[in-house]
Design a protein around this motif. Structure first.
Motif, PDB file in Angstrom:
ATOM      1  N   SER A  86       0.833  -1.205   0.000  1.00  0.00           N
ATOM      2  CA  SER A  86       0.000   0.000   0.000  1.00  0.00           C
ATOM      3  C   SER A  86       0.867   1.255   0.000  1.00  0.00           C
ATOM      4  N   ALA A  87       1.864   1.282   0.877  1.00  0.00           N
ATOM      5  CA  ALA A  87       2.752   2.449   0.955  1.00  0.00           C
ATOM      6  C   ALA A  87       3.520   2.641  -0.351  1.00  0.00           C
ATOM      7  N   ASN A  88       3.987   1.542  -0.945  1.00  0.00           N
ATOM      8  CA  ASN A  88       4.752   1.636  -2.187  1.00  0.00           C
ATOM      9  C   ASN A  88       3.901   2.177  -3.333  1.00  0.00           C
ATOM     10  N   VAL A  89       2.639   1.723  -3.395  1.00  0.00           N
ATOM     11  CA  VAL A  89       1.754   2.188  -4.460  1.00  0.00           C
ATOM     12  C   VAL A  89       1.495   3.682  -4.326  1.00  0.00           C
ATOM     13  N   LEU A  90       1.248   4.140  -3.109  1.00  0.00           N
ATOM     14  CA  LEU A  90       0.986   5.565  -2.904  1.00  0.00           C
ATOM     15  C   LEU A  90       2.221   6.418  -3.206  1.00  0.00           C
ATOM     16  N   GLU A  91       3.392   5.844  -3.015  1.00  0.00           N
ATOM     17  CA  GLU A  91       4.629   6.583  -3.270  1.00  0.00           C
ATOM     18  C   GLU A  91       5.038   6.519  -4.742  1.00  0.00           C
ATOM     19  N   GLN A  92       4.928   5.337  -5.351  1.00  0.00           N
ATOM     20  CA  GLN A  92       5.468   5.132  -6.695  1.00  0.00           C
ATOM     21  C   GLN A  92       4.411   5.182  -7.789  1.00  0.00           C
ATOM     22  N   GLY A  93       3.165   4.840  -7.455  1.00  0.00           N
ATOM     23  CA  GLY A  93       2.105   4.779  -8.452  1.00  0.00           C
ATOM     24  C   GLY A  93       1.970   3.388  -9.060  1.00  0.00           C
TER      25      GLY A  93
ATOM     26  N   ARG B 289      -3.406   1.941 -15.219  1.00  0.00           N
ATOM     27  CA  ARG B 289      -4.467   2.941 -15.379  1.00  0.00           C
ATOM     28  C   ARG B 289      -5.406   2.996 -14.176  1.00  0.00           C
ATOM     29  N   GLY B 290      -5.205   2.116 -13.192  1.00  0.00           N
ATOM     30  CA  GLY B 290      -6.075   2.102 -12.028  1.00  0.00           C
ATOM     31  C   GLY B 290      -5.808   3.262 -11.086  1.00  0.00           C
ATOM     32  N   ASP B 291      -6.677   3.393 -10.079  1.00  0.00           N
ATOM     33  CA  ASP B 291      -6.561   4.466  -9.099  1.00  0.00           C
ATOM     34  C   ASP B 291      -5.653   4.010  -7.955  1.00  0.00           C
ATOM     35  N   ASP B 292      -4.580   4.775  -7.716  1.00  0.00           N
ATOM     36  CA  ASP B 292      -3.581   4.388  -6.725  1.00  0.00           C
ATOM     37  C   ASP B 292      -4.194   4.224  -5.329  1.00  0.00           C
ATOM     38  N   ARG B 293      -4.989   5.194  -4.902  1.00  0.00           N
ATOM     39  CA  ARG B 293      -5.527   5.174  -3.539  1.00  0.00           C
ATOM     40  C   ARG B 293      -6.486   4.004  -3.346  1.00  0.00           C
ATOM     41  N   SER B 294      -7.350   3.757  -4.304  1.00  0.00           N
ATOM     42  CA  SER B 294      -8.278   2.626  -4.187  1.00  0.00           C
ATOM     43  C   SER B 294      -7.514   1.318  -4.062  1.00  0.00           C
ATOM     44  N   TYR B 295      -6.491   1.143  -4.893  1.00  0.00           N
ATOM     45  CA  TYR B 295      -5.684  -0.072  -4.840  1.00  0.00           C
ATOM     46  C   TYR B 295      -5.003  -0.191  -3.474  1.00  0.00           C
ATOM     47  N   ALA B 296      -4.451   0.910  -2.989  1.00  0.00           N
ATOM     48  CA  ALA B 296      -3.765   0.878  -1.691  1.00  0.00           C
ATOM     49  C   ALA B 296      -4.730   0.493  -0.575  1.00  0.00           C
ATOM     50  N   LEU B 297      -5.942   1.033  -0.597  1.00  0.00           N
ATOM     51  CA  LEU B 297      -6.924   0.698   0.436  1.00  0.00           C
ATOM     52  C   LEU B 297      -7.349  -0.759   0.349  1.00  0.00           C
TER      53      LEU B 297
END
Length: 262
Positions: free
Chosen positions: A137-144, A178-186
């Motif tokens: 989750s943290a990596n996705v929010l940081e890197q995309g 193409r997905g949403d970073d925040r949704s994926y992280a959650l």
């Protein structure tokens, strides 16, 4: 495609086939879209009405936007139930892969009366560790997601599928990116909290479990543990298949699904 407003968000879904046939609801893996089911549709539609949908922030569904800064399994099961009601079905068959299988476990544990059957593939009562999901989750929010897809997508498919379909990884990297970073992280954080080990026993739902011999994300041992938690038959393990049998072996998967639902 069609769209449903549910709890302040727009859900993209497809409802295909004859309204007189039993409804089959299909839930896709994390990072993918409802397109994972496309190659199975020609085999399923002669027998079932099929409903697929995109999870929050995936495909053409809206990103997660409620006030609550968390996604719960109940939220995703609620989407499935709302879509079934949109289709006019009180009871339905359900099949889900990976996080789709987690949605299925939530339905089995809390809404068994709505299920005619459940098919859970490449999933587990517990998937991974909370620490690993928090780190992702943290990596996705940081890197995309576009950057993370380079390493995540190769974990989805076994060597056989990659050899047979040379563009497979690149295509799904584009889709995931193409997905949403925040949704994926959650959703990652949700998976880190999920534990269905004590929630599934005694539910009166026929359950089929399917896994892949080459699945590194949810290996056969995870399906075997889930079988024990449910009290159902040993999982069917597909040889030389990774995490997404609907893409890697759609004909074989459809045959198993049809036989179970029949």
């Amino acid at each position: 495609m069609a769209f449903l407003k549910h709890n302040g968000r727009t859900i993209c879904y497809r409802l295909l086939g004859d309204a007189e046939k039993p409804l089959l609801v299909l839930a896709h893996p994390l990072g993918m879209t409802q397109g994972v089911w496309d190659d199975m549709l020609p085999m399923l539609l002669p027998r079932f009405r099929v409903l697929t949908w995109d999870l929050p922030g995936h495909g053409a569904s809206s990103a997660w936007n409620p006030i609550s800064d968390a996604i719960q399994p109940e939220d995703l099961a609620g989407e499935a139930l709302a879509l079934a009601e949109q289709a006019g079905a009180r009871a339905f068959h359900f099949a889900g892969t990976s996080i789709g299988g987690v949605i299925g476990q939530q339905l089995v544990s809390q809404h068994a009366e709505r299920l005619i059957s459940a098919t859970l593939t490449n999933t587990g009562a517990v998937i991974g560790t909370p620490e690993a999901w928090q780190q992702r989750s943290a990596n996705v929010l940081e890197q995309g997601l576009a950057a993370m897809a380079m390493d995540i997508v190769p974990r989805w498919f076994g060597p056989a599928a990659c050899e047979q379909q040379p563009a497979l990884l690149d295509g799904w990297r584009v889709i995931m990116g193409r997905g949403d970073d925040r949704s994926y992280a959650l959703l990652c954080e949700m998976l880190g909290r999920c534990n269905f080990r004590e929630a599934l026993a005694g539910r009166d739902v026929p359950v089929l479990l399917i896994g892949g011999s080459d699945d590194v994300a949810t290996p056969p041992a995870a399906l075997q543990e889930l079988a024990g938690a449910i009290g159902t038959a040993d999982p069917v393990i597909l040889e030389n298949i990774g995490h997404v049998p609907s893409v890697e072996c759609p004909v074989q998967f459809a045959d198993l699904l049809i036989r179970h639902l029949s």
